[in-house]
Design a protein around this motif. Sequence first.
Motif, short mmCIF file in Angstrom:
data_model
loop_
_atom_site.label_atom_id
_atom_site.label_comp_id
_atom_site.label_asym_id
_atom_site.label_seq_id
_atom_site.Cartn_x
_atom_site.Cartn_y
_atom_site.Cartn_z
N VAL A 17 -22.00 -33.35 -2.50
CA VAL A 17 -21.65 -32.96 -3.86
C VAL A 17 -20.47 -33.83 -4.28
O VAL A 17 -19.44 -33.87 -3.59
N VAL A 18 -20.63 -34.55 -5.39
CA VAL A 18 -19.55 -35.44 -5.84
C VAL A 18 -18.95 -34.91 -7.14
O VAL A 18 -19.62 -34.85 -8.18
N GLY A 19 -17.69 -34.51 -7.06
CA GLY A 19 -16.98 -34.05 -8.26
C GLY A 19 -16.36 -35.23 -8.98
O GLY A 19 -16.31 -36.34 -8.47
N CYS A 20 -15.91 -34.97 -10.19
CA CYS A 20 -15.27 -36.02 -10.99
C CYS A 20 -13.96 -35.47 -11.52
O CYS A 20 -13.90 -34.35 -12.02
N GLY A 21 -12.91 -36.30 -11.41
CA GLY A 21 -11.57 -35.81 -11.73
C GLY A 21 -11.17 -35.92 -13.19
O GLY A 21 -10.01 -35.70 -13.52
N THR A 22 -12.10 -36.26 -14.06
CA THR A 22 -11.68 -36.47 -15.44
C THR A 22 -12.17 -35.34 -16.35
O THR A 22 -11.84 -34.20 -16.13
N CYS A 23 -13.01 -35.65 -17.34
CA CYS A 23 -13.40 -34.65 -18.35
C CYS A 23 -13.90 -33.33 -17.74
O CYS A 23 -13.50 -32.26 -18.13
N VAL A 24 -14.81 -33.46 -16.75
CA VAL A 24 -15.44 -32.23 -16.24
C VAL A 24 -14.51 -31.43 -15.35
O VAL A 24 -14.81 -30.29 -15.01
N VAL A 49 -14.02 -37.84 -6.88
CA VAL A 49 -13.38 -39.11 -7.23
C VAL A 49 -12.67 -38.95 -8.56
O VAL A 49 -12.98 -38.05 -9.34
N GLN A 50 -11.73 -39.83 -8.81
CA GLN A 50 -10.94 -39.71 -10.03
C GLN A 50 -11.83 -39.84 -11.27
O GLN A 50 -11.70 -39.09 -12.22
N ARG A 51 -12.72 -40.82 -11.25
CA ARG A 51 -13.64 -41.03 -12.38
C ARG A 51 -14.96 -41.55 -11.85
O ARG A 51 -15.00 -42.61 -11.24
N GLN A 52 -16.03 -40.84 -12.14
CA GLN A 52 -17.35 -41.32 -11.70
C GLN A 52 -17.86 -42.44 -12.59
O GLN A 52 -18.85 -43.09 -12.28
N CYS A 53 -17.18 -42.65 -13.74
CA CYS A 53 -17.70 -43.65 -14.68
C CYS A 53 -17.02 -45.01 -14.49
O CYS A 53 -17.03 -45.84 -15.39
N GLU A 54 -16.39 -45.23 -13.33
CA GLU A 54 -15.86 -46.56 -13.07
C GLU A 54 -16.24 -47.00 -11.67
O GLU A 54 -16.09 -46.26 -10.70
N TRP A 55 -16.73 -48.23 -11.58
CA TRP A 55 -17.23 -48.74 -10.29
C TRP A 55 -16.20 -48.58 -9.19
O TRP A 55 -16.53 -48.18 -8.08
N GLU A 56 -14.92 -48.93 -9.51
CA GLU A 56 -13.89 -48.94 -8.46
C GLU A 56 -13.81 -47.59 -7.74
O GLU A 56 -13.65 -47.53 -6.53
#
Lengths: 228, 150, 328
Positions: free
Chosen positions: A24-31, A67-74
Amino acid sequence: MIVAEQKPLEEIKSLIADAEKVLVVGCGTCVTVCFAGGEKEAGILASSLRMSTKLDGAPKEVTQVTVQRQCEWEYIDAIKDQINDVDIVVSLGCGIGVQAIAERYPKAVVVPGLNTSFLGLPTEQGVWEERCVACGECILGLTGGICPIARCAKQLLNGPCGGSQNGVCEINPDTPCAWQLIYDKLASQNRLHLIMDIQPPKNWSTSRDGGPRKITREDLRLAAEASE
Amino acid sequence: MTKTINSHSQIVAFCCRYCAYAAADLAGVLRLRYPPDIRIVQLPCTGRLDTLEVLHALEHGADAVMVAGCLEGDCHFQRGNIVARTRVNRIKELLTEIGIEPERVEMFNMSSAMGRQFAEAALEFTERITALGPSPLRSGLKEITEAVEM
Amino acid sequence: MSEASSNGYKSGSRLERVLRAGHFAVTGELGPPQGAEANVIREKAKLLKGLVDAVNITDNQTAIVRMSSIGAGTLLVQEGLEPIIQMTCRDRNRLAIQSDLLGAYALGMRNLLCLTGDHQSFGNHPTAKNVHDIDSIQLVKMVVDMRDKACFQCGDEIKETPPRFFVGAAANPFGDPFEFRPYRLAKKVKAGADFIQTQLIYNVERFAKFMEKVRELGLHQQVYILAGVGPVKSPGMARYMRDQVAGLDVPDEIVDRMTRATDGIDESDKKGRRDAWRNEGIQITIDLIQQIREIEGVVGVHIMAIEWEEAIRPIVEGAGLLPRPEPA
């Protein structure tokens, strides 16, 4: 920000039915700020899936990472090992996050754990309202800072339909009439002249209707092939 | 209170330090007996209750979780116990989705002076959980253990 | 009102000619069936023939799928009645609307009412995607330009036979914000609307106030305003419209009149009560027409008696609006 909601557990379970090892991969930004897919929610979903699949008699190995942001490759590059180690990835990012992981890891099976709902803001803790549809041609300057494309059920550009009553929309008494809001705002600012002219048909080609959109800024590109 | 029940359930009680935790203490001072199944975790306020911690308690072997905060209207942080109640309701929904009886998580309210009520609530909840039987996750564990042994 | 054609008329429709000749116009309304039976339209047409100058045909009214307005309109033309095609912005984008209107004109339709459309969540396909590419005011402008400038919305010339419709729009004097309603009407006039049909009026006093503002803006001299009226069938229906329908203003007095209609009729006399209610509903409509006629700027009535077309005759007759004129 992007506002999302978690899918029902049953649906997520059906999406991962064939897998043994699940990440399960969470995202640290909007969501994260809309409490749908941050670190905490990733933990809750992973725990829920472990318990539920165990109760079904076929326990899955479910781990989680955020991860901090799923919408960035890094950022998604940083979880390469975890992704390569599992049969399936449940992304708790918005639709962009899901696609970013799927694009970056062509062999990985990636499924969404959220329904990406809208672009909006929390009007109070626990309440989110839609404010923008990303139509690509902002008219908020004409409408007192209230968007009739996002907030009028019929996307009207020339004033309220006949169903506006006591400040609310005919489709739902919980939905304020966007045009009542626009009227009140402009009236209070003595700027009603802004809505007296006829707005011509909108150019929807800047919106989704024009096909998938893309912005390229040559002044910002760094890739070697871009400079040539 | 002389009534005891013969049970072996494991119940985690998340107790607010201003009320239920003190009430449990008082129950001890008053030499009131309540089931040994209850393991208390102190919270600064039930508003601090974390969904994930409740799930982890259940996932790692607890049969039930009891949440005990101040009487409604008496929260030291104004609305912490009200928020906890809505969170408990949300956890019940989650448990239903997971396949665990929602009755295994419950919210209680009491003041620090209510040692007797704490003991009664603990007994009543333990009886409920004993009647429900061990957590389906634990019975699952058992089945797996048996399968391995065979 | 915009530029006229060589014969002086914009469309030459019967409705246009009646209004231009200064007659008090009467329009009716017909809801197409939820099926493909042509005879339903023909039967309803018989009930309206000779009583009204033109008949509105709804376009998937309340977002429920029905025979198309243009299809039903064609049948009406065959029966010798004049349709007013209703066109909403909910189901079609600008391409579909213009294409359908070319077809409608070719089939003999000459009047058009431009509407936003009820939201699909009210209808029988609530999960549908809506369109709303253009709104009702932009729609008015688009069809007026097709007629007067012989061009499509994109600006391309219509080289052969531009459709020449008598273009109408709706107005709801009771919608909110109340103060903006006359200005919204002004926008429709500015867009080129030839006639206006209003939402159902039961509160004449409030409508009169709206018309006062309309006259102040001089709109009544630029557009033909037809006031919407319609009979209620029972006190229950009156109460429902008063309490539940957004955009309607039904005063208690109307509900009281309907309730009193059965005074002295025994509860068990179901038919007697039903008839008494219906007669009162018709009488209220006649009274409303007579009051509304007195308001300066109102040049006709639009009678909405959907699924009760039989009521049209007694209403039109009772209001002294028969026979209908035969304009040149």
